[in-house]
Structure formats: structure tokens, C-alpha cells
Design an enzyme around this catalytic site. Structure first.
Site, PDB file in Angstrom:
ATOM      1  N   ARG A  18       4.000   0.271  -6.542  1.00  0.00           N
ATOM      2  CA  ARG A  18       3.960  -0.604  -5.376  1.00  0.00           C
ATOM      3  C   ARG A  18       2.876  -1.671  -5.504  1.00  0.00           C
ATOM      4  O   ARG A  18       2.877  -2.660  -4.771  1.00  0.00           O
ATOM      5  CB  ARG A  18       3.719   0.220  -4.109  1.00  0.00           C
ATOM      6  CG  ARG A  18       4.830   1.220  -3.817  1.00  0.00           C
ATOM      7  CD  ARG A  18       4.453   2.151  -2.691  1.00  0.00           C
ATOM      8  NE  ARG A  18       4.459   1.489  -1.400  1.00  0.00           N
ATOM      9  CZ  ARG A  18       5.506   1.448  -0.581  1.00  0.00           C
ATOM     10  NH1 ARG A  18       6.627   2.016  -0.923  1.00  0.00           N
ATOM     11  NH2 ARG A  18       5.425   0.842   0.581  1.00  0.00           N
TER      12      ARG A  18
ATOM     13  N   GLU B 144      14.687 -17.572 -12.236  1.00  0.00           N
ATOM     14  CA  GLU B 144      14.338 -16.158 -12.356  1.00  0.00           C
ATOM     15  C   GLU B 144      13.527 -15.905 -13.626  1.00  0.00           C
ATOM     16  O   GLU B 144      12.549 -15.153 -13.615  1.00  0.00           O
ATOM     17  CB  GLU B 144      15.609 -15.310 -12.349  1.00  0.00           C
ATOM     18  CG  GLU B 144      15.440 -13.864 -12.791  1.00  0.00           C
ATOM     19  CD  GLU B 144      14.522 -13.029 -11.905  1.00  0.00           C
ATOM     20  OE1 GLU B 144      14.204 -11.897 -12.306  1.00  0.00           O
ATOM     21  OE2 GLU B 144      14.115 -13.507 -10.828  1.00  0.00           O
TER      22      GLU B 144
ATOM     23  N   ASN C 110      -0.643   1.127   5.968  1.00  0.00           N
ATOM     24  CA  ASN C 110       0.111   0.109   5.236  1.00  0.00           C
ATOM     25  C   ASN C 110       0.607  -0.891   6.259  1.00  0.00           C
ATOM     26  O   ASN C 110       1.290  -0.526   7.212  1.00  0.00           O
ATOM     27  CB  ASN C 110       1.295   0.750   4.495  1.00  0.00           C
ATOM     28  CG  ASN C 110       2.144  -0.282   3.767  1.00  0.00           C
ATOM     29  OD1 ASN C 110       1.725  -1.415   3.561  1.00  0.00           O
ATOM     30  ND2 ASN C 110       3.348   0.114   3.394  1.00  0.00           N
ATOM     31  N   GLY C 111       0.251  -2.176   6.076  1.00  0.00           N
ATOM     32  CA  GLY C 111       0.685  -3.193   7.024  1.00  0.00           C
ATOM     33  C   GLY C 111      -0.452  -4.119   7.391  1.00  0.00           C
ATOM     34  O   GLY C 111      -1.487  -4.160   6.725  1.00  0.00           O
TER      35      GLY C 111
ATOM     36  N   CYS D 216       0.820  -1.203   0.000  1.00  0.00           N
ATOM     37  CA  CYS D 216       0.000   0.000   0.000  1.00  0.00           C
ATOM     38  C   CYS D 216       0.858   1.260   0.000  1.00  0.00           C
ATOM     39  O   CYS D 216       1.914   1.312   0.613  1.00  0.00           O
ATOM     40  CB  CYS D 216      -0.905   0.019   1.226  1.00  0.00           C
ATOM     41  SG  CYS D 216      -1.882  -1.471   1.455  1.00  0.00           S
TER      42      CYS D 216
ATOM     43  N   HIS E 282      14.126 -36.446 -13.750  1.00  0.00           N
ATOM     44  CA  HIS E 282      13.709 -36.873 -12.409  1.00  0.00           C
ATOM     45  C   HIS E 282      12.296 -36.391 -12.077  1.00  0.00           C
ATOM     46  O   HIS E 282      11.972 -36.182 -10.916  1.00  0.00           O
ATOM     47  CB  HIS E 282      14.699 -36.380 -11.361  1.00  0.00           C
ATOM     48  CG  HIS E 282      16.059 -36.992 -11.491  1.00  0.00           C
ATOM     49  ND1 HIS E 282      16.334 -38.277 -11.110  1.00  0.00           N
ATOM     50  CD2 HIS E 282      17.212 -36.480 -12.002  1.00  0.00           C
ATOM     51  CE1 HIS E 282      17.605 -38.554 -11.358  1.00  0.00           C
ATOM     52  NE2 HIS E 282      18.162 -37.476 -11.901  1.00  0.00           N
TER      53      HIS E 282
ATOM     54  N   GLU F  98       5.005 -13.750 -13.290  1.00  0.00           N
ATOM     55  CA  GLU F  98       4.596 -12.481 -12.701  1.00  0.00           C
ATOM     56  C   GLU F  98       3.758 -11.639 -13.655  1.00  0.00           C
ATOM     57  O   GLU F  98       2.756 -11.050 -13.248  1.00  0.00           O
ATOM     58  CB  GLU F  98       5.831 -11.677 -12.285  1.00  0.00           C
ATOM     59  CG  GLU F  98       6.501 -12.159 -11.021  1.00  0.00           C
ATOM     60  CD  GLU F  98       7.713 -11.317 -10.676  1.00  0.00           C
ATOM     61  OE1 GLU F  98       7.875 -10.982  -9.492  1.00  0.00           O
ATOM     62  OE2 GLU F  98       8.491 -10.984 -11.589  1.00  0.00           O
TER      63      GLU F  98
ATOM     64  N   LYS G 181       5.158  -4.111  -5.437  1.00  0.00           N
ATOM     65  CA  LYS G 181       6.589  -3.902  -5.647  1.00  0.00           C
ATOM     66  C   LYS G 181       7.375  -4.091  -4.363  1.00  0.00           C
ATOM     67  O   LYS G 181       8.393  -4.781  -4.339  1.00  0.00           O
ATOM     68  CB  LYS G 181       6.821  -2.484  -6.197  1.00  0.00           C
ATOM     69  CG  LYS G 181       8.278  -2.153  -6.481  1.00  0.00           C
ATOM     70  CD  LYS G 181       8.833  -2.995  -7.607  1.00  0.00           C
ATOM     71  CE  LYS G 181      10.239  -2.581  -7.976  1.00  0.00           C
ATOM     72  NZ  LYS G 181      10.816  -3.465  -8.983  1.00  0.00           N
TER      73      LYS G 181
ATOM     74  N   LYS H 184       9.745 -14.343 -13.718  1.00  0.00           N
ATOM     75  CA  LYS H 184       9.361 -13.162 -14.509  1.00  0.00           C
ATOM     76  C   LYS H 184       8.141 -13.473 -15.373  1.00  0.00           C
ATOM     77  O   LYS H 184       7.204 -12.677 -15.472  1.00  0.00           O
ATOM     78  CB  LYS H 184      10.513 -12.714 -15.412  1.00  0.00           C
ATOM     79  CG  LYS H 184      11.600 -11.958 -14.708  1.00  0.00           C
ATOM     80  CD  LYS H 184      11.120 -10.561 -14.320  1.00  0.00           C
ATOM     81  CE  LYS H 184      11.979 -10.015 -13.203  1.00  0.00           C
ATOM     82  NZ  LYS H 184      11.746 -10.664 -11.898  1.00  0.00           N
TER      83      LYS H 184
ATOM     84  N   TRP I 135      -3.431  -2.376  -1.410  1.00  0.00           N
ATOM     85  CA  TRP I 135      -3.183  -3.746  -1.861  1.00  0.00           C
ATOM     86  C   TRP I 135      -3.850  -4.654  -0.848  1.00  0.00           C
ATOM     87  O   TRP I 135      -3.459  -4.702   0.309  1.00  0.00           O
ATOM     88  CB  TRP I 135      -1.678  -3.998  -1.947  1.00  0.00           C
ATOM     89  CG  TRP I 135      -1.294  -5.278  -2.599  1.00  0.00           C
ATOM     90  CD1 TRP I 135      -1.122  -5.516  -3.927  1.00  0.00           C
ATOM     91  CD2 TRP I 135      -0.992  -6.522  -1.945  1.00  0.00           C
ATOM     92  NE1 TRP I 135      -0.736  -6.807  -4.150  1.00  0.00           N
ATOM     93  CE2 TRP I 135      -0.647  -7.455  -2.951  1.00  0.00           C
ATOM     94  CE3 TRP I 135      -0.966  -6.930  -0.606  1.00  0.00           C
ATOM     95  CZ2 TRP I 135      -0.299  -8.769  -2.663  1.00  0.00           C
ATOM     96  CZ3 TRP I 135      -0.625  -8.244  -0.319  1.00  0.00           C
ATOM     97  CH2 TRP I 135      -0.289  -9.149  -1.340  1.00  0.00           C
TER      98      TRP I 135
END
Length: 604
Positions: free
Chosen positions: A27, A476, A98-99, A2, A499, A483, A599, A480, A74
Site C-alpha cells: 500500500r 501509461e 487511515n484517511g 496507510c 505542436h 512511478e 497502492k 510506469k 503514508w
């Protein structure tokens, strides 16, 4: 997470608040709102989804007033909706947060027993209701806010705005970051300095547990024990051009393209003529017998890549750990262990909690993009990656800059431990100077990568394979793609294919292979043959000689420049990023603000 902004100004607050919130869009958020005090009267406007919806609402239903707070939410507790959007108002007080308030259920029950009814599904409404209850007991706003904050358990950055108080904002910080901005007869607050960049370059960062009382005349601060505190005003420099798209369609595209520039900046900072340049307080690695590296997400994969460098170049044992799991394992930490924490924002809640867990057991070195962040301030040594503001939620230039700084540290460790001599160090430093040019060459393959991305957009599942230092890069690349394109993707060590993952292979599951022609290339070709024998489609990312050796049966080849083994992860990060970008563009997803993501993850 947030975003919070606030202003006590001389002009109408609403447009300033909305513009500041736009600078916090990176964010991640799902709703937004503002509250103002006009002629002593508190009021608010809220809207779901993009800030454009809030801006439209304010055109048709203006919100006057020169004092105000704003928020991009968020969702944690409660689905995205107007009712759940911030600011939350209870009677004479509005709050942005925020939190996460961990004891909100107990507080809510206590308030319900006293006759206070909730109207939302959020934990934040409990804060405003609690403050209202103290105000109705006759407490002044400052005292009511203080009593409210004292009852809260969890992580929070808070701003309170009060009916009848046109020259007052009360702020508090525990776990989540908050910055105070100083103007000329005006005061501001924001989740980070980017929100305030066009308004002021004079910033005070609240420390853990701080509370602040803002008026147009300035700010007063109290520490976690309620004692008056002096907090430094820092003059910061934020290149506002770095927080604009600069002609690119998306911030992510701009930030991918910026990598030669920011990597050159980082090289200039850490490399001398033929040697490495580090602050004197960076430890002598000859006195370190073990390295512990802790991070989340993309930064974790940077750590896993660096594990290869530290162990191969310097012969020092390394353990990498996901921050959210680290402190619950309670791993033993020896007296000669160096703990390295990596975070783009420097505010990642899990990483910060892990840092605090080991603060008394080990010397702490952090690798961060924000020198004023909590992680930087709480470390013994903080090394900046110098990537500049990164707005796109999916990290790109911060990842490669993290890799570069960790590579430089690995070379220092090798020299300190006499695994390389001065001549070899000079040779490797000279090699590192080629990084910006090699990255520029990698960017020139964007046409090939775009064509591959358009085809990958048709897939539902994609695998990434890599060996050695290409294995973390495979993970990575998969991250990406997940996301921003919402395609299911997984990264595996190439040797692990048989495997289990090979069971997934058919003509509908593309396999992206990150494989410069190195000592492991022949083994990777064997893995590719196993895929193609089962009808799988290979996208091979390699150099010219690797493409020639792989043959013509590969579905698509993306050619990279010839690159020394040490530098390959930085160069091959470019096609991993661009494949995700062009696939997402082809699918039409929101590249810069993908769904459900934030973010800066400032809650556990």
C-alpha cells in the site's frame, strides 16, 4: 494508503502484527509502529522507513502483550518521523488511522483551549487527544470513542486500543476500508483481507459509517445512525502464493510474468464457446446512448483505450474522465447514460466519490479487482477482472485484465447494437482467445527490453509516442516509468509532436514509439523521422514487418509478435511495463514501493 491491523489473540501480538503489516507493505508507507496492552498496561514502539527497522527495534526493546494494533503510515500531515508515526497515544488511548481528518485544526484549537497539548504535526493525534478528553470526563471507552468519532469530519478507518482493556478494540470506518476477521476465540482487523489471510478466511467488511466493538468473544456492530447492525461474515479465498514473490526479485516482475495466467482466467470467465458470457444484469447496450467512464491513474488509461473500442466497434459515444475532476465539473448526465467506474482496489477515494455523485442519475457498472470492495458493493453491477492480489504499487496485471474486461464489454455493446453479427462476434471471440499466447510471446522479448532499459536509465527525460489506441498506452508507459524509475517522462499522441514537444528533442532525450504496423504506421514513421532529424534517439516497439519498414536508423528496436489491431494494447502493455521495470532496476530504485506512492489511494 496507510495500513491498519489489529489483534485480540491468545499469543504474543507483536510478531503477528509485524507479519500482518508486511502483507500491507504494497500500500506504500514511510513509517510503522505497533501498540499493545500487556497486563492492562498500554505501550507502543515506532520506527521510520522500512518495517525491518521496526522489527529490529522490537528485538532490542520487546513489546509484550496479546492485544494490539499496528500501522504503516503514508504521510499526509507532517513529515515522516518517529513522532509523527502511528499509533498515536494520548494518555490512556492509542489510535491508528487511515484517511484525513478535515476539521483537525478546529478540533486542535478547541483541545488547546482546554489544556491539551499536541506533540506531532499530524491530524491523527487530534483523534487520540479528543478521545482522551472524553475518557477524562468519565466516559467508558466505547462511549468515548463514539463521541470522538461523532466530532470527526473527513475520511477515516480507525482502531482504538485502551490502557487497562486487554480484551477490547473499537473500530470505525468512513470513506476508508476496514475488515474484521473472525478466529477461534481470537478477533482481528485489517485494512484489507490480504493482511488477515494467514490468520482467518472469515471476514466481515464494515459498511460506510459503521462502528465495531471487538472482544475475543466476537464483534458488535453499529451503523452510521448508531443503531445495532448485523453484518455478514463472508468466507473468502485468498491464494497466499499470489502474495509471495515466488522466486522473483520483485513483486512487479512476478506480476508482469503472471499475465498470461490471469488473462486466461479472465477469458475463461467471460467467454463461452463462440460468444461472450455476462451476468443477466449487465445492460442491453441498444438502450444506452452514451457511456461515461471514470477512473484514476492507470485505470484511467484503460478507460481511454476502451473509448476507442466502444466507439469504433459499437458506434456508441464515450466520455472518459479523471475521477478527481469529474464531480467538480458537474457534467450533465442523460437518462440513457451508463456510468462505468474502473478501479483495481475498489477503494480509490476519488473514484468512489465520483460514483456516489452519479448514483442517483445513472446506472453504474464497475470493473474492479476486489469483489468485496466499496465500489463493487455500491455499484448496480460489478464485473471482476480476476487479476488476483497485486502487491507491486505500479499496476501491471490489473491493467491488462481491466483492458480485457472492457474489450469484452465493447464487443457486447457492438453485438447488442447490431454493429456485428453472430459470425463476426465468434471471430472476435476466437481472436481474444489468443491473448495469453501473444502476451507470452511479448514476454520473451525481455532480453531486448532489459538492454534498452539499461540505456534509458542514463536519461533524465523520456518521451513516449503512440497513435490511436497506442496513445493511451504511451501515457501509461510514461506513467510506469515515472512511478518506479523517477525519470521524467511524458506520453503524447504522435501527431502532437510538432505542436510543442519536438522542442525538447535532442540526443539526450530518448523517444519510445509504440507502433504496431497498422493503418497509422506510415504516419508514425514520419514522426520518427522528425525526431531522428534532430538527433533524437528512437526506441521502436513494433512487429517484424514494422521493424523492417522503419529501417536501420532506429536506435533500438523491440520486436513484438504480429497481433490483430484490437488486441494490440494488451500485448504492447508488456514492453511498456518491462521498460519501466528494467530501467528502475538499472537505477537501483525501490521497484515495489516507490517513494511517495501508495497502492490504494483512499484519501482525496
Amino acid at each position: 494508503m496507510c495500513g491498519i491491523v489489529g489483534i485480540l489473540g491468545h499469543h504474543e501480538a507483536a510478531p503477528v502484527l509485524v507479519e500482518a503489516l508486511k502483507r500491507l507493505e504494497y500500500r506504500g508507507y514511510d513509517s510503522a509502529g505497533i501498540a499493545t496492552v500487556n497486563d492492562g498496561v498500554l505501550d507502543r514502539r515506532r520506527a521510520v522507513s522500512k518495517l525491518a527497522n521496526l522489527a529490529d527495534l522490537l528485538v532490542h526493546d520487546p513489546l509484550p502483550g496479546k492485544s494490539g494494533i499496528g500501522h504503516t503510515r503514508w504521510a499526509t500531515h507532517g513529515a515522516p518521523s518517529v513522532d509523527n508515526a502511528h499509533p498515536h497515544r494520548s494518555g490512556p488511548v492509542a489510535v491508528v488511522h487511515n484517511g484525513i481528518i478535515e476539521n483537525f485544526k478546529a478540533l486542535r484549537k478547541d483541545l488547546a483551549d482546554k489544556g491539551y497539548k499536541t506533540e506531532t504535526d499530524t491530524d491523527t493525534e487530534t483523534i487520540s487527544l479528543l478521545c482522551q478528553s472524553f475518557l477524562e470526563q468519565g466516559l467508558a471507552p466505547r462511549d468515548a470513542a463514539e463521541q470522538t468519532i461523532a466530532r470527526l469530519e473527513g475520511a477515516f478507518a480507525l482502531a482504538f486500543l485502551f490502557d487497562g482493556e486487554s480484551d477490547l478494540i473499537i473500530a470505525a470506518r468512513k470513506g476508508s476500508p476496514l475488515a474484521i476477521g473472525w478466529g477461534d476465540g481470537e478477533m482481528y482487523l485489517g485494512s484489507d483481507a490480504i493482511a488477515l489471510a494467514p490468520l482467518t478466511d472469515r471476514i466481515t467488511y464494515l459498511e460506510e459509517g459503521d462502528q465495531a466493538l471487538l472482544t475475543r468473544a466476537g464483534a458488535e456492530f453499529w451503523d452510521s445512525h448508531g443503531r445495532p447492525a448485523n453484518r455478514e461474515i463472508r468466507k473468502i479465498s485468498i491464494d497466499t502464493s499470489r502474495i509471495e514473490k515466488g522466486g522473483h526479485k520483485h513483486f512487479m516482475a512476478k506480476e508482469i510474468a503472471e499475465q498470461p495466467l490471469v488473462l486466461a482466467d479472465a477469458l475463461q470467465h467471460y467467454l463461452g464457446d463462440d460468444a461472450l458470457v455476462f451476468p443477466k444484469d449487465v445492460p442491453d447496450f441498444s438502450k444506452i446512448d452514451r457511456i461515461l467512464m471514470v477512473a484514476c491513474g492507470t485505470a484511467y488509461y484503460a478507460c481511454q483505450t476502451a473509448e476507442y473500442w466502444f466507439e469504433q466497434l459499437a458506434g456508441i459515444p464515450v466520455e472518459t474522465d479523471i475521477a478527481s475532476e469529474f464531480r467538480y465539473r458537474k457534467p450533465p448526465i442523460g437518462p440513457n447514460t451508463l456510468a462505468i467506474f474502473v478501479s483495481q482496489s475498489g477503494e480509490t477515494a476519488d473514484t468512489l466519490a465520483a460514483l456516489r455523485h452519479v448514483a442517483t442519475q445513472s446506472r453504474i457498472l464497475s470493473v474492479v479487482n476486489v469483489p468485496e470492495s466499496s465500489i463493487a458493493r455500491e455499484s448496480d453491477i460489478a464485473l471482476p477482472i480476476l487479476a488476483g492480489a497485486e502487491i507491486g504499487v505500479a499496476s501491471t496485471k490489473a491493467f491488462t485484465c481491466q483492458l480485457l474486461v472492457l474489450m469484452a464489454l465493447a464487443l457486447k455493446a457492438a453485438k447488442d447494437r447490431s454493429y456485428i453479427d453472430d459470425a463476426r462476434q465468434a471471430e472476435l471471440v476466437a481472436s481474444m482467445r489468443s491473448i495469453p499466447g501473444l502476451v507470452s510471446q511479448a514476454l520473451s522479448a525481455s532480453g531486448q527490453i532489459e538492454a534498452a532499459g539499461e540505456k534509458l536509465a542514463e536519461a533524465q527525460d523520456i518521451l513516449f509516442l503512440g497513435r490511436g489506441a497506442m496513445y493511451p498506452l504511451a501515457m501509461e508507459g510514461a506513467l510506469k516509468l515515472k512511478e518506479i524509475s523517477y525519470i521524467h517522462a511524458e506520453g503524447y499522441a504522435s501527431g502532437e509532436l510538432k505542436h510543442g514537444p519536438i522542442a525538447l528533442i535532442d540526443r539526450n532525450v530518448p523517444v519510445i514509439v509504440m507502433a504496431p504496423q497498422d493503418s497509422l504506421f506510415e504516419k508514425t514513421v514520419s514522426n520518427m523521422q522528425e525526431v531522428m532529424a534532430r538527433g533524437g534517439k528512437i526506441v521502436l516497439v513494433t512487429d517484424r514487418s514494422g521493424a523492417k519498414e522503419a529501417g536501420d536508423d532506429v536506435w533500438k528496436t523491440i520486436e513484438m509478435p504480429d497481433v490483430p489491431d484490437l488486441l494490440a494494447p494488451l500485448v504492447y502493455a508488456i514492453p511498456a511495463q518491462l521498460l519501466a521495470y528494467y530501467t528502475a532496476v538499472a537505477k537501483g530504485t525501490d521497484v515495489d514501493q516507490p517513494r511517495n506512492l501508495a497502492k490504494s489511494v483512499t484519501v482525496e
